[in-house]
Design a protein around this motif. Structure first.
Motif, PDB file in Angstrom:
ATOM      1  N   TYR A  62       0.821  -1.210   0.000  1.00  0.00           N
ATOM      2  CA  TYR A  62       0.000   0.000   0.000  1.00  0.00           C
ATOM      3  C   TYR A  62       0.857   1.262   0.000  1.00  0.00           C
ATOM      4  CZ  TYR A  62      -2.917   3.863   0.956  1.00  0.00           C
ATOM      5  OH  TYR A  62      -3.505   5.092   0.854  1.00  0.00           O
ATOM      6  N   LEU A  63       1.959   1.262   0.715  1.00  0.00           N
ATOM      7  CA  LEU A  63       2.839   2.442   0.694  1.00  0.00           C
ATOM      8  C   LEU A  63       3.287   2.743  -0.735  1.00  0.00           C
ATOM      9  CD1 LEU A  63       5.062   1.910   3.869  1.00  0.00           C
ATOM     10  CD2 LEU A  63       3.101   3.448   3.600  1.00  0.00           C
ATOM     11  N   THR A  64       3.581   1.709  -1.499  1.00  0.00           N
ATOM     12  CA  THR A  64       3.957   1.883  -2.905  1.00  0.00           C
ATOM     13  C   THR A  64       2.763   2.362  -3.724  1.00  0.00           C
ATOM     14  OG1 THR A  64       5.585   0.112  -2.651  1.00  0.00           O
ATOM     15  CG2 THR A  64       4.959   0.711  -4.897  1.00  0.00           C
ATOM     16  N   LEU A  65       1.610   1.715  -3.537  1.00  0.00           N
ATOM     17  CA  LEU A  65       0.401   2.106  -4.263  1.00  0.00           C
ATOM     18  C   LEU A  65       0.017   3.556  -3.983  1.00  0.00           C
ATOM     19  CD1 LEU A  65      -2.127   1.341  -5.983  1.00  0.00           C
ATOM     20  CD2 LEU A  65      -3.216   0.748  -3.801  1.00  0.00           C
ATOM     21  N   HIS A  66       0.163   3.980  -2.739  1.00  0.00           N
ATOM     22  CA  HIS A  66      -0.191   5.352  -2.369  1.00  0.00           C
ATOM     23  C   HIS A  66       0.678   6.365  -3.125  1.00  0.00           C
ATOM     24  CE1 HIS A  66      -1.744   8.616   0.002  1.00  0.00           C
ATOM     25  NE2 HIS A  66      -0.535   8.929   0.426  1.00  0.00           N
ATOM     26  N   ARG A  67       1.957   6.093  -3.215  1.00  0.00           N
ATOM     27  CA  ARG A  67       2.855   6.994  -3.964  1.00  0.00           C
ATOM     28  C   ARG A  67       2.492   7.005  -5.449  1.00  0.00           C
ATOM     29  NH1 ARG A  67       4.132  10.960  -1.504  1.00  0.00           N
ATOM     30  NH2 ARG A  67       4.334  10.341   0.632  1.00  0.00           N
ATOM     31  N   ILE A  68       2.165   5.845  -6.007  1.00  0.00           N
ATOM     32  CA  ILE A  68       1.759   5.777  -7.413  1.00  0.00           C
ATOM     33  C   ILE A  68       0.451   6.545  -7.616  1.00  0.00           C
ATOM     34  CG2 ILE A  68       0.943   4.207  -9.231  1.00  0.00           C
ATOM     35  CD1 ILE A  68       2.968   2.136  -8.085  1.00  0.00           C
ATOM     36  N   GLY A  69      -0.511   6.372  -6.697  1.00  0.00           N
ATOM     37  CA  GLY A  69      -1.782   7.086  -6.789  1.00  0.00           C
ATOM     38  C   GLY A  69      -1.608   8.589  -6.730  1.00  0.00           C
ATOM     39  N   LEU A  70      -0.758   9.061  -5.837  1.00  0.00           N
ATOM     40  CA  LEU A  70      -0.495  10.502  -5.765  1.00  0.00           C
ATOM     41  C   LEU A  70       0.141  11.006  -7.055  1.00  0.00           C
ATOM     42  CD1 LEU A  70       0.827  10.921  -2.103  1.00  0.00           C
ATOM     43  CD2 LEU A  70      -1.329  11.785  -3.035  1.00  0.00           C
ATOM     44  N   THR A 142      -5.110   6.172   5.672  1.00  0.00           N
ATOM     45  CA  THR A 142      -5.168   5.219   6.779  1.00  0.00           C
ATOM     46  C   THR A 142      -6.467   4.431   6.744  1.00  0.00           C
ATOM     47  OG1 THR A 142      -3.770   6.676   8.105  1.00  0.00           O
ATOM     48  CG2 THR A 142      -4.971   4.973   9.282  1.00  0.00           C
ATOM     49  N   MET A 143      -7.589   5.103   6.454  1.00  0.00           N
ATOM     50  CA  MET A 143      -8.863   4.396   6.302  1.00  0.00           C
ATOM     51  C   MET A 143      -8.757   3.343   5.198  1.00  0.00           C
ATOM     52  SD  MET A 143     -11.665   4.979   8.101  1.00  0.00           S
ATOM     53  CE  MET A 143     -13.033   4.546   7.045  1.00  0.00           C
ATOM     54  N   PHE A 144      -8.157   3.727   4.080  1.00  0.00           N
ATOM     55  CA  PHE A 144      -8.013   2.806   2.956  1.00  0.00           C
ATOM     56  C   PHE A 144      -7.154   1.607   3.347  1.00  0.00           C
ATOM     57  CE2 PHE A 144      -6.180   1.175  -0.934  1.00  0.00           C
ATOM     58  CZ  PHE A 144      -7.263   1.138  -1.791  1.00  0.00           C
ATOM     59  N   LEU A 145      -6.027   1.872   3.970  1.00  0.00           N
ATOM     60  CA  LEU A 145      -5.147   0.777   4.396  1.00  0.00           C
ATOM     61  C   LEU A 145      -5.873  -0.151   5.351  1.00  0.00           C
ATOM     62  CD1 LEU A 145      -2.237  -0.536   4.755  1.00  0.00           C
ATOM     63  CD2 LEU A 145      -2.160   0.837   6.827  1.00  0.00           C
ATOM     64  N   ASN A 176      -1.734  -4.350  11.285  1.00  0.00           N
ATOM     65  CA  ASN A 176      -1.863  -3.151  10.451  1.00  0.00           C
ATOM     66  C   ASN A 176      -1.960  -1.887  11.301  1.00  0.00           C
ATOM     67  OD1 ASN A 176      -1.645  -4.450   8.006  1.00  0.00           O
ATOM     68  ND2 ASN A 176      -3.841  -4.633   7.693  1.00  0.00           N
ATOM     69  N   THR A 177      -2.684  -1.972  12.413  1.00  0.00           N
ATOM     70  CA  THR A 177      -2.779  -0.821  13.321  1.00  0.00           C
ATOM     71  C   THR A 177      -1.403  -0.467  13.865  1.00  0.00           C
ATOM     72  OG1 THR A 177      -5.041  -1.395  13.939  1.00  0.00           O
ATOM     73  CG2 THR A 177      -3.821   0.016  15.456  1.00  0.00           C
ATOM     74  N   TYR A 178      -0.681  -1.465  14.322  1.00  0.00           N
ATOM     75  CA  TYR A 178       0.651  -1.219  14.862  1.00  0.00           C
ATOM     76  C   TYR A 178       1.556  -0.570  13.815  1.00  0.00           C
ATOM     77  CZ  TYR A 178       5.350  -2.092  16.582  1.00  0.00           C
ATOM     78  OH  TYR A 178       6.661  -1.940  16.965  1.00  0.00           O
ATOM     79  N   GLN A 179       1.571  -1.107  12.613  1.00  0.00           N
ATOM     80  CA  GLN A 179       2.459  -0.584  11.574  1.00  0.00           C
ATOM     81  C   GLN A 179       2.116   0.845  11.179  1.00  0.00           C
ATOM     82  OE1 GLN A 179       3.780  -3.862   8.567  1.00  0.00           O
ATOM     83  NE2 GLN A 179       1.674  -4.286   9.170  1.00  0.00           N
TER      84      GLN A 179
END
Length: 191
Positions: A62-70, A142-145, A176-179
């Motif tokens: 998701y961190l990768t996807l988020h950067r691609i989405g932005l 964060t909601m999406f993740l 996921n919450t912890y991360q």
């Protein structure tokens, strides 16, 4: 983020996964009635490690996807709207597909709202905490993740209807919450 910090996050999340799976397993499976407590302990801890690894793969994907989405949508606003649409689509799918797979004759769809509603409430609480600790731009990602990515990670057990569904779901949510709540703290400490 340095390799040392990433390895520490990886190992702590693995440990959390094992502990969370054992916690939910003790509540849901009642291992004392079978008499094979050692087998339960080992199996559940290994499954928790596996669930944690799945959670970590989803988190970094998701961190990768988020950067691609932005990069694709060129604005937080448009990318946020796309994520909201995907959250709504995932909510509908969690209700509809599980209803189609498990509903008995004349069973109401409302009982199949429980799982996605719990996931949505937990996702909202975590997103609100993340927003307060960082900035308002962190809420939607964060909601999406927490909702969509957790649902994708949960797919192997969403096709079942037993206690392991809740053990895996609880473990994934804990990891996921912890991360997501630890990442910004690690990045600040690293700077």
């Amino acid at each position: 983020m340095s390799i040392r910090i990433w390895v520490a996050l990886f190992i702590k999340t693995l440990g959390l996964g094992a502990v969370a799976a054992l916690f939910f397993g003790l509540i849901l499976l009642n291992p004392f009635s079978t008499g094979n407590f050692l087998g339960f302990f080992v199996t559940t801890a290994i499954m928790g490690l596996l669930f944690s690894a799945i959670s970590q793969m989803g988190f970094f994907a998701y961190l990768t996807l988020h950067r691609i989405g932005l990069g694709m949508f060129k604005s937080h606003s448009l990318w946020s709207k796309v994520q909201w649409v995907l959250i709504a689509f995932t909510f509908f799918d969690l209700v509809y597909l599980r209803y189609q797979a498990f509903a008995k004759d004349h069973e109401s769809v409302f009982s199949y709202l429980v799982l996605p509603a719990i996931l949505l409430v937990v996702s909202y609480i975590v997103a609100e905490i993340k927003k307060r600790e960082t900035n308002h731009y962190a809420f939607v990602p964060t909601m999406f993740l927490m909702f969509v990515v957790t649902a994708i990670e949960w797919i192997p057990d969403l096709r079942t209807n037993d206690q392991w569904l809740w053990i895996m779901g609880g473990t994934l949510l804990a990891c996921n919450t912890y991360q997501v709540l630890k990442l910004h703290r690690l990045l600040r400490a690293n700077q």
